[in-house]
Write an enzyme that holds these catalytic residues in place. Structure first.
Site, PDB file in Angstrom:
ATOM      1  N   ASN A   9      47.693  38.793  35.580  1.00  0.00           N
ATOM      2  CA  ASN A   9      48.320  38.761  36.896  1.00  0.00           C
ATOM      3  C   ASN A   9      47.771  37.523  37.593  1.00  0.00           C
ATOM      4  OD1 ASN A   9      49.226  39.090  39.479  1.00  0.00           O
ATOM      5  ND2 ASN A   9      48.066  40.954  39.918  1.00  0.00           N
ATOM      6  N   LYS A  11      48.561  36.346  40.340  1.00  0.00           N
ATOM      7  CA  LYS A  11      48.591  36.474  41.803  1.00  0.00           C
ATOM      8  C   LYS A  11      49.164  35.182  42.398  1.00  0.00           C
ATOM      9  CE  LYS A  11      44.925  39.847  41.426  1.00  0.00           C
ATOM     10  NZ  LYS A  11      43.762  40.498  42.015  1.00  0.00           N
ATOM     11  N   HIS A  94      51.051  46.735  43.494  1.00  0.00           N
ATOM     12  CA  HIS A  94      49.668  46.259  43.397  1.00  0.00           C
ATOM     13  C   HIS A  94      48.948  46.575  44.709  1.00  0.00           C
ATOM     14  CE1 HIS A  94      46.224  43.617  43.078  1.00  0.00           C
ATOM     15  NE2 HIS A  94      46.443  43.618  41.765  1.00  0.00           N
ATOM     16  N   GLU A  96      47.081  44.893  46.476  1.00  0.00           N
ATOM     17  CA  GLU A  96      47.171  43.817  47.476  1.00  0.00           C
ATOM     18  C   GLU A  96      48.494  43.907  48.227  1.00  0.00           C
ATOM     19  OE1 GLU A  96      46.287  40.689  44.718  1.00  0.00           O
ATOM     20  OE2 GLU A  96      44.252  41.464  44.546  1.00  0.00           O
ATOM     21  N   GLU A 164      43.918  50.545  38.709  1.00  0.00           N
ATOM     22  CA  GLU A 164      43.093  49.487  39.283  1.00  0.00           C
ATOM     23  C   GLU A 164      42.311  50.033  40.473  1.00  0.00           C
ATOM     24  OE1 GLU A 164      44.783  45.387  38.069  1.00  0.00           O
ATOM     25  OE2 GLU A 164      45.616  45.910  40.000  1.00  0.00           O
ATOM     26  N   GLY A 170      38.567  41.814  41.876  1.00  0.00           N
ATOM     27  CA  GLY A 170      38.076  40.535  42.389  1.00  0.00           C
ATOM     28  C   GLY A 170      36.654  40.590  42.918  1.00  0.00           C
ATOM     29  N   SER A 210      38.251  43.245  37.590  1.00  0.00           N
ATOM     30  CA  SER A 210      37.117  42.477  37.046  1.00  0.00           C
ATOM     31  C   SER A 210      36.949  42.644  35.536  1.00  0.00           C
ATOM     32  CB  SER A 210      35.821  42.834  37.780  1.00  0.00           C
ATOM     33  OG  SER A 210      35.931  42.503  39.149  1.00  0.00           O
TER      34      SER A 210
HETATM   35  P1  13P Z   1      40.589  40.744  38.901  1.00  0.00           P
HETATM   36  O1  13P Z   1      40.661  40.768  37.400  1.00  0.00           O
HETATM   37  O2  13P Z   1      40.503  39.358  39.476  1.00  0.00           O
HETATM   38  O3  13P Z   1      39.523  41.671  39.425  1.00  0.00           O
HETATM   39  O4  13P Z   1      41.984  41.317  39.429  1.00  0.00           O
HETATM   40  C1  13P Z   1      42.462  42.506  38.900  1.00  0.00           C
HETATM   41  C2  13P Z   1      43.827  42.708  39.372  1.00  0.00           C
HETATM   42  O5  13P Z   1      44.072  42.936  40.538  1.00  0.00           O
HETATM   43  C3  13P Z   1      44.913  42.570  38.400  1.00  0.00           C
HETATM   44  O6  13P Z   1      46.119  42.977  38.926  1.00  0.00           O
END
Ligand code: 13P
Length: 248
Positions: A9, A11, A94, A96, A164, A170, A210
């Protein structure tokens, strides 16, 4: 037997040209993968990355899709628009998007049904916050996200679920492999109750948060974990390739 799926992803990272450079570096590194591989890229990168991925074993994914087929929805992108470029997967819900853009279980549900209708494979994200975990609410939160977000799906094995935990995204804080495995087992059990036990056995459930080149082997060794949704570590071809090749 569920075939694992490792998806990046990106982002809001990588311009189209940077994205093309990244997948060109990635292609030879993952060409012998035993799992399904995908990159979920910013919408505007899709045409260029689709071209660069032609003939490779890397599938293309988007990061959102609107639930209506067309119309007055400024800024939105429809399933048909994605499909025209050969997009296969689409991330939906997601954390976010739930946190910053008002995504709810109801809109997640509408997007998921629309994506399925159009023949896309939704990667539906669910997960609890740190406070919810610490106050013992994880299972209630996940069960609600499953019951409401996935309502009306005829066969849950047609989607991918990404577990997640928000506190692991992150932050460099990964859920332990045992924690992730146990929670994903709960998600599968709930899918069995809401849908059917057979579909629940077939649905692929990824871990995300992560996940990186160092911890991927331990996470992927867990029987319930069917892959990963990778943020930061998907932005570097060697790191993402190490995760894709976790079994080598
Ligand atoms: P990270 O791997 O940067 O923690 O992000 C995970 C994520 O949100 C994947 O959609």
């Amino acid at each position: 037997m569920r075939k694992p799926i490792i998806a990046g992803n990106w982002k809001m990272n990588n311009t189209a040209s940077a994205g093309v450079a990244l997948v060109n570096e990635l292609k030879p590194l993952v060409e012998n993968a035993n799992c399904d591989v995908a990159v979920c890229v910013p919408a505007i990168d899709i045409p260029a990355v689709a071209e660069a991925l032609k003939g490779s074993n890397i599938a293309l994914g988007a990061q959102n899709v609107h639930f209506e087929a067309k119309g007055a929805f400024t800024g939105e992108i429809s399933a048909d628009m994605l499909k025209e470029y050969g997009v296969k997967y689409v991330i939906i819900g997601h954390s976010e998007r739930r946190q910053y853009f008002g995504e709810t279980d109801e809109t997640v549900n509408k997007r998921t049904l629309a994506a399925l209708d159009a023949g896309l494979v939704p990667i539906v994200c669910i997960g609890e916050s740190l406070e919810e975990r610490e106050t013992g609410k994880t299972e209630d939160v996940l069960a609600k996200q499953i019951r409401e977000g996935l309502k009306g799906i005829d066969d849950v094995s047609k989607i991918v679920i990404a577990y997640e935990p928000i506190w692991a995204i992150g932050t460099g804080k990964t859920a332990t492999a045992e924690q992730a495995n146990e929670t994903i087992a709960f998600i599968r059990k709930t899918c069995g109750e809401v849908f059917c036990p057979k579909c629940a056995e077939k649905v692929r459930i990824q871990y995300g948060g992560s996940m990186n080149a160092k911890n991927c082997k331990e996470l992927m060794a867990m029987p319930e974990i069917d892959g990963g949704l990778i943020g930061g570590a998907s932005l570097k071809a060697p790191d993402f390739a190490t995760i894709v090749n976790y079994d080598k």
